[in-house]
Structure formats: C-alpha cells, structure tokens
Design an enzyme around this catalytic site. Structure first.
Site, short mmCIF file in Angstrom:
data_model
loop_
_atom_site.label_atom_id
_atom_site.label_comp_id
_atom_site.label_asym_id
_atom_site.label_seq_id
_atom_site.Cartn_x
_atom_site.Cartn_y
_atom_site.Cartn_z
N GLU A 1 0.78 -1.49 -0.04
CA GLU A 1 -0.13 0.13 0.00
C GLU A 1 0.90 1.15 0.07
OE1 GLU A 1 -2.47 1.39 -0.80
OE2 GLU A 1 -4.18 1.12 0.35
N ASP A 2 0.36 2.36 -0.34
CA ASP A 2 1.00 3.60 -0.51
C ASP A 2 1.02 4.20 0.88
OD1 ASP A 2 -1.82 4.04 -0.69
OD2 ASP A 2 -1.54 5.59 -2.30
N ASP B 1 -4.52 5.17 6.31
CA ASP B 1 -4.98 6.63 7.04
C ASP B 1 -6.13 6.17 7.75
OD1 ASP B 1 -5.66 9.32 6.62
OD2 ASP B 1 -7.29 8.97 5.39
N ARG C 1 1.10 12.56 -8.92
CA ARG C 1 1.69 11.17 -8.53
C ARG C 1 3.04 11.00 -9.06
NH1 ARG C 1 -2.43 7.56 -7.23
NH2 ARG C 1 -4.68 8.04 -8.48
P1 IMP Z 1 -7.96 4.38 4.30
O1 IMP Z 1 -6.67 3.82 5.12
O2 IMP Z 1 -9.00 3.14 3.88
O3 IMP Z 1 -8.48 5.52 4.91
O4 IMP Z 1 -7.60 4.71 2.95
C1 IMP Z 1 -6.29 4.87 2.38
C2 IMP Z 1 -6.25 5.38 0.84
O5 IMP Z 1 -6.63 6.70 1.14
C3 IMP Z 1 -4.91 5.37 0.32
O6 IMP Z 1 -4.57 4.18 -0.39
C4 IMP Z 1 -4.92 6.45 -0.57
O7 IMP Z 1 -5.47 6.39 -1.65
C5 IMP Z 1 -6.05 7.59 0.13
N1 IMP Z 1 -5.09 8.50 1.01
C6 IMP Z 1 -4.99 8.78 2.23
N2 IMP Z 1 -4.41 9.64 2.75
C7 IMP Z 1 -4.03 10.28 1.68
C8 IMP Z 1 -2.93 11.45 1.23
O8 IMP Z 1 -2.45 12.33 2.06
N3 IMP Z 1 -2.83 11.81 0.21
C9 IMP Z 1 -3.26 11.05 -1.07
N4 IMP Z 1 -3.97 9.82 -0.79
C10 IMP Z 1 -4.21 9.67 0.52
MG MG Z 2 -5.08 4.51 -2.86
#
Ligand code: IMP
Ligand code: MG
Length: 181
Positions: free
Chosen positions: A100-101, A104, A166
């Site tokens: 994963e990138d 959050d 990106r």
């Molecule tokens: P979560 O953990 O389900 O809330 O979502 C994670 C996803 O939200 C990541 O894979 C990103 O695509 C997106 N995301 C969360 N924070 C950021 C950020 O600071 N910049 C860009 N994308 C983000």
């Molecule tokens: Mg994402």
C-alpha cells in the site's frame, strides 16, 4: 507549477529510496523460501511496488495488483469497499503481502485483509510506505511500515490529489491556495 498549489517536501526521494532498500532486506529475510504474492493496491502503490520488488531477492515471487475504491463522505474513506479489479492469481497456500501507499483510516486494508484471507492464503500481511496512525478508525497495524507521517495531505511517490501529482519524486505536503494565499 500550478499557482493554485504549493508543495512542501516532507520526505525526499533519497530518503524514500533508502527506506525501501531497508524494507527490501527485511522482507527478503522474512519471506525467503516461501511462495510469496505481492498484491499492490492501485493506483497509489505503483511506484512503491516497482521500487520494492527490485530490492527484494525472492525466488518464488508473484506480483499482482488490485484496484479498490471506498465510498465515503468528503476526504474520509468508509468500510464500504468496492473491488474494481480483482486478482486472477490462485492464493491457496501462498504468503500474501499487500503493498500500500498509505494507511489512513485503515478501512481499506481491514477489508482487504479479510477478503484475501478468505481465499485460503497461508498468511496475509501488510506493507505500507506511509502511515498516518492519528487518523485510524480500525485496529489495523501494518506489519511493515516505511514512515509514520503527521495528519497532512501528501502527494507524490504515487499518491495523488484528484489524480494529479503522482509523478513527483519527493513526497510533499500539498498546500491548497499556493504560496500567496
Ligand atoms: P484508508 O486507510 O482506507 O482511509 O484509505 C487509504 C487510501 O486513502 C490510500 O490508499 C490513499 O489512496 C488515500 N489517501 C489517504 N491519505 C492520503 C493522502 O494524504 N494523500 C493521498 N491519498 C491519500
Ligand atoms: Mg490508494
């Protein structure tokens, strides 16, 4: 650059590269001799995935991607995950590492871990280059993590704002309004 935005470098390309090399060594050690499948989550993980796979030395590595999105309100994701592209690979008996990138809320990965475990994988773990633990809504803890970052919106190194930025080599905090705002 677009005057509506400004970018503050949070983690340089060099720091990212050093961390990916470090993660590659640890993952090589942990997954040696295992049938391993790296599952990259599109689109954000595409740069991290391509850097990481060149820093691991595993004989039996499969590389694949999924695309998911989550319905939520505003900038927060929810637990309602939609799979837009699924895996074709057979996971039975294999060791899955989700790439994963950023984590959050943790909602996306909590769902995906469960989903992939149900496909009879021998193990399902999570590797993320970035982690925002202050925003967590689930008890998800990554098994491998590059950097813990503060609650700011970041772009670059694969991460986007509205599908842009990106390609930036550094990870940057995005400021809306630009320098003069
Ligand atoms: P979560 O953990 O389900 O809330 O979502 C994670 C996803 O939200 C990541 O894979 C990103 O695509 C997106 N995301 C969360 N924070 C950021 C950020 O600071 N910049 C860009 N994308 C983000
Ligand atoms: Mg994402």
């Amino acid at each position: 650059m677009d005057a509506r935005y400004s970018f503050e470098t949070l983690i340089s390309a060099e720091e990212l590269a050093a961390k990916v090399a470090e993660l590659g060594e640890i993952i090589t050690r942990d997954y040696k001799d295992k049938d391993t499948v790296f599952v990259g989550i599109l689109k954000g993980s595409f740069i991290f995935m391509s850097d990481l796979v060149r820093k691991v030395k595993l004989d039996r590595l499969e590389i694949c991607f999924m695309m998911v999105s989550s319905y939520g309100s505003g900038t927060r994701s929810s637990g309602n995950i939609i799979i837009k592209k699924d895996l074709e690979n057979d996971l039975e008996g294999k060791h899955v590492l989700i790439i994963e990138d950023i984590i959050d809320s943790g909602n996306t990965l909590t769902y995906l871990k469960k989903y992939l475990s149900n496909r009879k994988a021998a193990s399902v773990k999570v590797c993320t280059i970035l982690d925002k633990p202050s925003r967590r809504e689930t008890d998800l803890v990554p098994d491998y993590r590059g950097f813990e970052i503060p609650d700011a919106f970041v772009v670059g190194y694969g991460l986007d704002y509205d599908e842009h930025f990106r390609e930036l080599p550094d990870l940057c905090i995005l400021h809306l309004g630009g320098k003069d705002a």
